[in-house]
Motif scaffolding. Sequence first.
Motif, PDB file in Angstrom:
ATOM      1  N   SER A 163      20.912   8.507   5.875  1.00 28.11           N
ATOM      2  CA  SER A 163      20.506   7.103   5.666  1.00 28.11           C
ATOM      3  C   SER A 163      19.871   6.862   4.314  1.00 28.11           C
ATOM      4  CB  SER A 163      19.500   6.666   6.733  1.00 28.11           C
ATOM      5  OG  SER A 163      19.972   6.955   7.996  1.00 28.11           O
ATOM      6  N   VAL A 164      19.041   7.794   3.852  1.00 25.24           N
ATOM      7  CA  VAL A 164      18.359   7.580   2.560  1.00 25.24           C
ATOM      8  C   VAL A 164      19.378   7.672   1.424  1.00 25.24           C
ATOM      9  CG1 VAL A 164      16.615   8.487   0.973  1.00 25.24           C
ATOM     10  CG2 VAL A 164      16.096   8.277   3.406  1.00 25.24           C
ATOM     11  N   TYR A 165      20.317   8.615   1.554  1.00 23.63           N
ATOM     12  CA  TYR A 165      21.410   8.707   0.568  1.00 23.63           C
ATOM     13  C   TYR A 165      22.185   7.387   0.563  1.00 23.63           C
ATOM     14  CZ  TYR A 165      26.028  10.058  -1.245  1.00 23.63           C
ATOM     15  OH  TYR A 165      27.214  10.116  -1.948  1.00 23.63           O
ATOM     16  N   ALA A 166      22.519   6.877   1.755  1.00 20.00           N
ATOM     17  CA  ALA A 166      23.263   5.616   1.856  1.00 20.00           C
ATOM     18  C   ALA A 166      22.475   4.487   1.187  1.00 20.00           C
ATOM     19  CB  ALA A 166      23.525   5.287   3.327  1.00 20.00           C
ATOM     20  N   ALA A 167      21.166   4.465   1.434  1.00 13.94           N
ATOM     21  CA  ALA A 167      20.318   3.416   0.842  1.00 13.94           C
ATOM     22  C   ALA A 167      20.282   3.550  -0.680  1.00 13.94           C
ATOM     23  CB  ALA A 167      18.906   3.505   1.418  1.00 13.94           C
ATOM     24  N   THR A 194      17.460  13.348 -13.802  1.00 17.23           N
ATOM     25  CA  THR A 194      16.319  12.726 -13.115  1.00 17.23           C
ATOM     26  C   THR A 194      15.074  12.724 -14.015  1.00 17.23           C
ATOM     27  OG1 THR A 194      15.473  14.761 -12.082  1.00 17.23           O
ATOM     28  CG2 THR A 194      17.168  13.553 -10.872  1.00 17.23           C
ATOM     29  N   LYS A 195      15.192  13.333 -15.181  1.00 15.71           N
ATOM     30  CA  LYS A 195      14.032  13.468 -16.082  1.00 15.71           C
ATOM     31  C   LYS A 195      14.231  12.628 -17.341  1.00 15.71           C
ATOM     32  CE  LYS A 195      11.920  16.914 -13.773  1.00 15.71           C
ATOM     33  NZ  LYS A 195      12.473  16.653 -12.437  1.00 15.71           N
ATOM     34  N   LEU A 196      13.327  11.704 -17.577  1.00 13.93           N
ATOM     35  CA  LEU A 196      13.498  10.772 -18.693  1.00 13.93           C
ATOM     36  C   LEU A 196      13.549  11.449 -20.057  1.00 13.93           C
ATOM     37  CD1 LEU A 196      13.036   8.725 -16.410  1.00 13.93           C
ATOM     38  CD2 LEU A 196      11.638   7.402 -17.991  1.00 13.93           C
ATOM     39  N   ASP A 197      12.720  12.497 -20.266  1.00 11.62           N
ATOM     40  CA  ASP A 197      12.748  13.156 -21.581  1.00 11.62           C
ATOM     41  C   ASP A 197      14.091  13.853 -21.801  1.00 11.62           C
ATOM     42  OD1 ASP A 197      12.101  14.975 -19.543  1.00 11.62           O
ATOM     43  OD2 ASP A 197      11.012  16.293 -20.900  1.00 11.62           O
ATOM     44  N   TYR A 225      13.165  12.405   0.268  1.00 11.37           N
ATOM     45  CA  TYR A 225      13.302  10.990  -0.110  1.00 11.37           C
ATOM     46  C   TYR A 225      13.289  10.858  -1.637  1.00 11.37           C
ATOM     47  CZ  TYR A 225      12.110   6.158  -1.036  1.00 11.37           C
ATOM     48  OH  TYR A 225      12.118   4.893  -1.546  1.00 11.37           O
ATOM     49  N   GLU A 226      12.295  11.473  -2.265  1.00  7.82           N
ATOM     50  CA  GLU A 226      12.161  11.342  -3.727  1.00  7.82           C
ATOM     51  C   GLU A 226      13.320  12.013  -4.467  1.00  7.82           C
ATOM     52  OE1 GLU A 226       8.183  12.642  -4.566  1.00  7.82           O
ATOM     53  OE2 GLU A 226       7.349  10.667  -4.068  1.00  7.82           O
ATOM     54  N   GLN A 227      13.746  13.181  -3.980  1.00  7.59           N
ATOM     55  CA  GLN A 227      14.867  13.886  -4.633  1.00  7.59           C
ATOM     56  C   GLN A 227      16.131  13.029  -4.603  1.00  7.59           C
ATOM     57  OE1 GLN A 227      15.178  17.539  -2.405  1.00  7.59           O
ATOM     58  NE2 GLN A 227      13.914  18.684  -3.859  1.00  7.59           N
ATOM     59  N   LEU A 276      17.813  11.277  -7.865  1.00  5.51           N
ATOM     60  CA  LEU A 276      19.118  11.752  -8.327  1.00  5.51           C
ATOM     61  C   LEU A 276      20.164  10.633  -8.351  1.00  5.51           C
ATOM     62  CD1 LEU A 276      21.008  13.902  -9.322  1.00  5.51           C
ATOM     63  CD2 LEU A 276      21.268  14.740  -6.991  1.00  5.51           C
ATOM     64  N   ASN A 277      20.131   9.755  -7.356  1.00  6.10           N
ATOM     65  CA  ASN A 277      21.175   8.736  -7.286  1.00  6.10           C
ATOM     66  C   ASN A 277      20.794   7.420  -7.968  1.00  6.10           C
ATOM     67  OD1 ASN A 277      23.278  10.126  -5.584  1.00  6.10           O
ATOM     68  ND2 ASN A 277      21.475  10.356  -4.282  1.00  6.10           N
ATOM     69  N   LEU A 278      19.551   6.976  -7.787  1.00  4.96           N
ATOM     70  CA  LEU A 278      19.168   5.666  -8.341  1.00  4.96           C
ATOM     71  C   LEU A 278      18.420   5.768  -9.671  1.00  4.96           C
ATOM     72  CD1 LEU A 278      19.055   2.586  -8.065  1.00  4.96           C
ATOM     73  CD2 LEU A 278      16.959   2.861  -6.723  1.00  4.96           C
ATOM     74  N   LYS A 279      17.336   6.571  -9.696  1.00 15.48           N
ATOM     75  CA  LYS A 279      16.538   6.653 -10.934  1.00 15.48           C
ATOM     76  C   LYS A 279      17.406   7.122 -12.110  1.00 15.48           C
ATOM     77  CE  LYS A 279      12.580   9.146 -12.906  1.00 15.48           C
ATOM     78  NZ  LYS A 279      11.655  10.297 -12.697  1.00 15.48           N
ATOM     79  N   SER A 280      18.253   8.114 -11.874  1.00  8.94           N
ATOM     80  CA  SER A 280      19.101   8.627 -12.962  1.00  8.94           C
ATOM     81  C   SER A 280      20.000   7.511 -13.496  1.00  8.94           C
ATOM     82  CB  SER A 280      19.951   9.800 -12.470  1.00  8.94           C
ATOM     83  OG  SER A 280      20.942   9.349 -11.566  1.00  8.94           O
TER      84      SER A 280
END
Length: 254
Positions: A157-161, A67-70, A110-112, A116-120
């Motif tokens: 729901s947020v995980y599903a989204a 989840t961390k870009l660096d 929500y952010e976690q 973890l699923n999309l940003k990563s």
Amino acid sequence: MSIHLQGKTALVTGASKGIGRAIALKLAAAGAQVAVNYHKSEEEAKSVVQAIEQSGGKALLVRADVTKLDQIDKMVEQVEEAFGKIDILVNNAGHMIRRMANAEMSEELYEQVMDLNLKSTVFVCKRVMAGMIARRSGTIINMASVAAHTGGGGGSSVYAASKAAVIAYSKGLAKELAPRGIRVNVVSPGFIGNTDFHATVSTAEGRAKAVAAVPLGRQGEPEDVAGVVLFLASDLAAYLTGETIEINGGSFMR
Ligand code: NAP
């Protein structure tokens, strides 16, 4: 007929346990050199590397919070330095973290979950695709879930989204990268038992109910997912891109 990946290199995120572990072992058994990414489970990740090496394969242990870009940057740099290139990227790391009703939803969860699923997925793809574009070759496999289609069980729901977003993102990425010789596909598991995932977020009763609803009459195993990933990573899937393969024993049919 067996699938050979000799000369290929792979990065599997979240490969310390569960589905990621099975994918790393399967790709290595087919001859690929495999980078085993983990975040917290160092001993488990080391045992995956050991298992690959004991079978005569080559593996690299690489710690990063995806989840961390660096940390993504450092991880990919490390793998490219050790292997010279990344041919196969499997964005497997992900989790529901915990169940929470929408009426209670916190900004923190929500952010976690989205991170973890999309940003990563988005930023590991971004970092790895640079080398793939330069070589005009590569294959990316992203991990969704049946929840992307059904909205998930209670409190997810947020995980599903986030997983539905992984599917949409992968289709867009597949279009962008197809002219550059890179395929992008998605695997979408149903209930896969024998994972920490369900040990964390599902009750014994919920698990039994999920298995009872599977037409093939058993729970999914991490190896069931790994087999489909192996197919997608291979030239047998040379004409497949932008696709999502459902792996659920028939419990959900699109
Ligand atoms: P799991 O056994 O809980 O494993 C999760 C993996 O993700 C672990 O290797 C963990 O590594 C890694 N991970 C978590 N946070 C990370 C981070 N910030 N950076 C790097 N790695 C991180 O879960 P699983 O069941 O194998 O799930 C794997 C994937 O399949 C997930 O994307 C999940 O959403 C999806 N999925 C699972 C099921 C199922 O039924 N099990 C169904 C549909 C979809 P560490 O322990 O080292 O931190």
